[in-house]
Design an enzyme around this catalytic site. Structure first.
Site, PDB file in Angstrom:
ATOM      1  N   SER A  36     -99.623 -47.735 -56.585  1.00 30.93           N
ATOM      2  CA  SER A  36     -99.157 -49.046 -56.128  1.00 30.93           C
ATOM      3  C   SER A  36     -98.067 -48.953 -55.068  1.00 30.93           C
ATOM      4  O   SER A  36     -97.918 -49.854 -54.242  1.00 30.93           O
ATOM      5  CB  SER A  36     -98.644 -49.860 -57.316  1.00 30.93           C
ATOM      6  OG  SER A  36     -97.610 -49.159 -58.004  1.00 30.93           O
ATOM      7  N   ASP A 182     -89.511 -56.797 -60.391  1.00 29.69           N
ATOM      8  CA  ASP A 182     -89.813 -55.868 -61.476  1.00 29.69           C
ATOM      9  C   ASP A 182     -88.875 -54.664 -61.485  1.00 29.69           C
ATOM     10  O   ASP A 182     -88.866 -53.873 -62.430  1.00 29.69           O
ATOM     11  CB  ASP A 182     -91.271 -55.404 -61.435  1.00 29.69           C
ATOM     12  CG  ASP A 182     -91.620 -54.627 -60.163  1.00 29.69           C
ATOM     13  OD1 ASP A 182     -90.710 -54.250 -59.405  1.00 29.69           O
ATOM     14  OD2 ASP A 182     -92.825 -54.396 -59.933  1.00 29.69           O
ATOM     15  N   HIS A 185     -90.966 -51.656 -57.745  1.00 30.12           N
ATOM     16  CA  HIS A 185     -91.711 -51.560 -56.490  1.00 30.12           C
ATOM     17  C   HIS A 185     -90.876 -52.056 -55.307  1.00 30.12           C
ATOM     18  O   HIS A 185     -90.119 -53.011 -55.443  1.00 30.12           O
ATOM     19  CB  HIS A 185     -93.004 -52.369 -56.574  1.00 30.12           C
ATOM     20  CG  HIS A 185     -93.973 -51.862 -57.579  1.00 30.12           C
ATOM     21  ND1 HIS A 185     -93.947 -52.274 -58.894  1.00 30.12           N
ATOM     22  CD2 HIS A 185     -94.988 -50.966 -57.472  1.00 30.12           C
ATOM     23  CE1 HIS A 185     -94.918 -51.653 -59.557  1.00 30.12           C
ATOM     24  NE2 HIS A 185     -95.556 -50.855 -58.718  1.00 30.12           N
TER      25      HIS A 185
END
Length: 214
Positions: A36, A182, A185
């Site tokens: 990701s 979060d 990221h």
């Protein structure tokens, strides 16, 4: 008169060299292969790392394309399973970034190392250059796990003779303002920082490919 003739000859030679250089020039095709962090998790289109890096390199005059082969959630095991078909023929180099999800899940570092080892070997067998991108174990995994996980990238770089960029999230990992809510990221600003820090390494990587594959 002799001077004019010599000047004309020089001009002809110079133009010929320019045309020859243009004829030999070609696009260097790279693939950003990872999870990701490479895929651009929750970022607007065009704000992912491969896209931003490609734009930065093109702004420097480098004829480079960087395909985004990042898949959110991928571990090194998943990456190994798709490395052959996710990196198409005609690829000159791969920016290989995997391992963050292994560390988050507590996968034995020896397994991660083995998977990355096989990925690098497969790419090299195909004549594809590799820029290995390192990760670091999160603090909550403990010092023992970090001591076994963090060194695997340096070991693989030395084993295979491939360049290493030590830590993908350098400059971002400890700055909450450069990450999504979060806390894991990078946001768009974080991607910009990552590109800025890694741009010189990738430029050198592209240079080695250009030298070898003329």
């Amino acid at each position: 008169m002799r001077f004019k003739v010599a000047a004309l000859q020089f001009t002809v030679i110079a133009v010929s060299l320019l045309f020859a250089a243009g004829a030999n020039a070609r696009t260097i095709n790279l693939v950003g292969f990872g999870d990701s962090l490479m895929a651009g998790y929750q970022l607007p289109p065009g704000d992912g790392f491969p896209e931003k890096l490609q734009a930065a390199l093109k702004a420097k005059g480098l004829d480079v394309t960087i395909a985004n082969a990042g898949v959110s959630g991928d571990t090194t095991t998943a990456g190994l399973a798709r490395i052959d078909w996710s990196v198409p023929d005609g690829t000159d180099g791969v920016i290989l970034e995997l391992g963050a999800n292994d560390a988050l899940r507590g996968i034995p570092p020896a397994e991660s190392e083995k998977n990355l080892d096989q990925m690098i070997a497969r790419l090299k067998e195909r004549g594809i250059a590799v820029l290995l991108v390192g990760m670091m174990a999160p603090p909550n995994m403990g010092a023992d796990y970090a001591a076994r996980f963090n060194p695997i990238y340096r070991k693989l770089s030395e084993k295979h003779g491939v360049p290493l960029y030590a830590f993908f999230l350098d400059g971002v990992a400890l700055d909450a303002g450069l990450k999504l809510e979060d806390g894991m990221h990078p946001n768009t600003q974080g991607i910009n920082v990552m590109v800025g820090k890694m741009e010189a390494d990738v430029t050198n990587f592209v240079g080695t490919i250009s030298t070898v594959k003329k």
